[in-house]
Write an enzyme that holds these catalytic residues in place. Structure first.
Site, short mmCIF file in Angstrom:
data_model
loop_
_atom_site.label_atom_id
_atom_site.label_comp_id
_atom_site.label_asym_id
_atom_site.label_seq_id
_atom_site.Cartn_x
_atom_site.Cartn_y
_atom_site.Cartn_z
N GLY A 39 0.83 -1.22 0.00
CA GLY A 39 0.00 0.00 0.00
C GLY A 39 0.86 1.26 0.00
O GLY A 39 0.49 2.27 0.59
N ASP A 70 -0.75 -7.41 -4.36
CA ASP A 70 -2.11 -7.34 -3.82
C ASP A 70 -2.09 -8.13 -2.51
O ASP A 70 -1.79 -9.33 -2.51
CB ASP A 70 -3.07 -7.99 -4.84
CG ASP A 70 -4.52 -7.91 -4.40
OD1 ASP A 70 -4.76 -7.65 -3.20
OD2 ASP A 70 -5.39 -8.13 -5.25
N TYR A 125 -14.21 0.11 9.62
CA TYR A 125 -12.76 0.40 9.69
C TYR A 125 -12.22 0.12 11.09
O TYR A 125 -11.21 -0.58 11.26
CB TYR A 125 -12.56 1.87 9.32
CG TYR A 125 -11.15 2.39 9.40
CD1 TYR A 125 -10.13 1.86 8.61
CD2 TYR A 125 -10.83 3.48 10.23
CE1 TYR A 125 -8.84 2.37 8.66
CE2 TYR A 125 -9.54 4.00 10.27
CZ TYR A 125 -8.55 3.45 9.49
OH TYR A 125 -7.28 3.97 9.53
N1 LIG Z 1 -3.89 8.75 6.88
C1 LIG Z 1 -4.36 8.78 8.12
O1 LIG Z 1 -4.80 9.84 8.60
C2 LIG Z 1 -4.31 7.54 8.96
C3 LIG Z 1 -4.72 7.61 10.29
C4 LIG Z 1 -4.71 6.47 11.07
C5 LIG Z 1 -4.25 5.27 10.54
N2 LIG Z 1 -3.85 5.22 9.24
C6 LIG Z 1 -3.41 3.92 8.71
O2 LIG Z 1 -2.19 4.07 8.02
C7 LIG Z 1 -2.15 3.16 6.91
C8 LIG Z 1 -1.86 3.91 5.63
O3 LIG Z 1 -2.86 4.88 5.45
P1 LIG Z 1 -2.89 5.89 4.20
O4 LIG Z 1 -3.49 7.14 4.71
O5 LIG Z 1 -1.58 5.93 3.53
O6 LIG Z 1 -3.99 5.17 3.29
P2 LIG Z 1 -4.29 5.42 1.74
O7 LIG Z 1 -5.74 5.11 1.54
O8 LIG Z 1 -3.80 6.76 1.32
O9 LIG Z 1 -3.39 4.30 1.04
C9 LIG Z 1 -3.69 2.95 1.11
C10 LIG Z 1 -3.04 2.25 -0.07
O10 LIG Z 1 -3.44 0.87 -0.03
C11 LIG Z 1 -3.54 0.43 -1.38
N3 LIG Z 1 -4.34 -0.78 -1.48
C12 LIG Z 1 -5.70 -0.89 -1.55
N4 LIG Z 1 -6.04 -2.18 -1.71
C13 LIG Z 1 -4.90 -2.90 -1.73
C14 LIG Z 1 -4.61 -4.28 -1.89
N5 LIG Z 1 -5.59 -5.18 -2.06
N6 LIG Z 1 -3.32 -4.67 -1.87
C15 LIG Z 1 -2.32 -3.76 -1.71
N7 LIG Z 1 -2.53 -2.44 -1.58
C16 LIG Z 1 -3.81 -2.02 -1.59
C17 LIG Z 1 -4.17 1.62 -2.11
O11 LIG Z 1 -3.95 1.54 -3.50
C18 LIG Z 1 -3.47 2.80 -1.44
O12 LIG Z 1 -2.35 3.24 -2.16
C19 LIG Z 1 -3.50 2.43 6.91
O13 LIG Z 1 -3.37 1.21 7.60
C20 LIG Z 1 -4.40 3.35 7.71
O14 LIG Z 1 -5.43 2.64 8.34
C21 LIG Z 1 -3.86 6.33 8.43
#
Ligand SMILES: NC(=O)c1ccc[n+]([C@@H]2O[C@H](COP(=O)([O-])OP(=O)(O)OC[C@H]3O[C@@H](n4cnc5c(N)ncnc54)[C@H](O)[C@@H]3O)[C@@H](O)[C@H]2O)c1
Length: 341
Positions: free
Chosen positions: A36, A80, A169
């Site tokens: 991701g 994936d 979530y």
């Molecule tokens: N951004 C925030 O504010 C925040 C806050 C708390 C926790 N988080 C956690 O941090 C982590 C990263 O968050 P983010 O903000 O970068 O999320 P994001 O949604 O920006 O990125 C997630 C990525 O996962 C990829 N993805 C989707 N399905 C997939 C699959 N089947 N296989 C592989 N990749 C896949 C997407 O293409 C995307 O690039 C997550 O676990 C999220 O829960 C983020």
């Protein structure tokens, strides 16, 4: 049957993380797979990990096509998290020591795609956790303030407290924490997780969380001098600036096991509500005006903590944020001014 034989063998060859000082994944120059990696956090995290461990040692991956610039920065593979066989091939062929699993559907998007959120956040995570068990890897998968719920104490929420989330979530992230801790105890897997607050970033787009307004407001303030906020003015939430989140994550990943007294830590920097961030922006852009039109995300935000107690992370492995609300506001506006010229 094979699963249980392998598990028994591992269980006896590992002692639990609580009693052993070293782990096979405790290596000075790890080979790291980030899943991701094209999301809000992944691009910056890959770049910081490459600065520390070398470009070739950090394999970026996602299910999207990377831009030519991203491809030029270092190794990138399609991965994936729902495809266990493909993931295992990548782990084995690239001698991976650590997995950072960032693949997820975030809170607001998850509510619109329940099946997909369950699959990516739970099955996808379980696949990477199982690989960590089989190949003795360190695995880090973020959790979130969304893992808490309306019955959780909302001020200075501690690490260990009531967790009854009301979003899909949040439910998937409680699963991540509990399964990770179970695998750590049962099989000696070096599982680690940080409960991030809302993350504010200047150079990457947020991926569909409830705290995205705190990024959008800066773009709108510079472009339109106004912003219509989907949360009400008094909705306080814990937040953090991306550079702090990334540095803290790199430090946490590198922390020796003997420093970690628990596998999941709260991590926070500051809290604010929409009215307060609007006032900070107005101090710097006097024409800026904010209006409010709460939507379905209000109910999600109302179920989350207002502030986190992250003192254990600060004590155990030295977590420390550099940016407060004013420093973050100044830095965001400076960084975004060039985008909106
Ligand atoms: N951004 C925030 O504010 C925040 C806050 C708390 C926790 N988080 C956690 O941090 C982590 C990263 O968050 P983010 O903000 O970068 O999320 P994001 O949604 O920006 O990125 C997630 C990525 O996962 C990829 N993805 C989707 N399905 C997939 C699959 N089947 N296989 C592989 N990749 C896949 C997407 O293409 C995307 O690039 C997550 O676990 C999220 O829960 C983020």
């Amino acid at each position: 049957m094979l699963f249980f034989r392998q598990s028994r063998a591992l269980a006896t060859s590992f002692r639990t993380l609580a009693t052993t000082a070293t782990h096979p994944a405790d290596v000075a120059k790890p080979r790291i797979l980030v899943t991701g990696s094209l999301g809000q956090l992944g691009i910056g995290l890959v770049s910081l990990l490459r600065q520390k461990y070398g470009n070739e040692n950090v394999i970026a991956s996602d299910i999207r096509k990377p831009s030519p610039e991203i491809k030029a920065q270092g190794p990138y593979v399609f991965a994936d998290v729902l495809n266990m066989q493909q993931l295992e091939t990548i782990v084995v062929d690239n001698d991976i020591n650590w997995i950072v699993n960032l693949s997820a559907l975030l809170s607001a998007v998850g509510e619109q795609n329940i099946d997909k959120a369950l699959a990516i956040n739970m099955t996808g995570f379980t696949n990477t956790l199982e690989l960590a068990r089989r190949h003795q890897l360190r695995i880090m998968c973020p959790s979130t303030i969304g893992a808490f719920g309306p019955t959780t104490p909302r001020d200075l929420t501690p690490d260990l407290t009531i967790m009854r989330p009301t979003t899909v979530y949040g439910i998937t992230k409680v699963h991540v924490e509990l399964m990770g801790e179970y695998y750590a105890k049962r099989f000696g897997v070096d599982f680690r997780s940080l409960r991030y607050p809302g993350i504010i970033s200047s150079d990457t787009e947020p991926g569909g969380g409830t705290t995205d307004y705190a990024v959008q407001i800066f773009h709108s303030a510079l472009k339109e001098k106004s912003y219509k906020c989907y949360l009400g003015p008094e909705t306080s939430l814990p937040m953090m600036y991306l550079p702090d989140c990334l540095e803290g994550t790199v430090d946490f990943l590198a922390a020796p096991n003997h420093l970690l007294k628990q596998r999941t830590y709260n991590m926070a920097a500051f809290s604010f509500n929409p009215r307060e961030i609007a006032a900070k922006i107005k101090e710097r852009i006097p024409e800026f005006e904010m209006t409010y039109a709460p939507d379905f995300r209000q109910a999600i935000a109302d179920s989350w903590p207002k502030s986190l107690d992250d003192s254990k992370a600060r004590q155990d492995w030295g977590w420390k944020n550099k940016f407060d609300l004013d420093a973050m506001t100044d830095d965001m506006l400076t960084a975004l001014k060039s985008h909106h010229k």
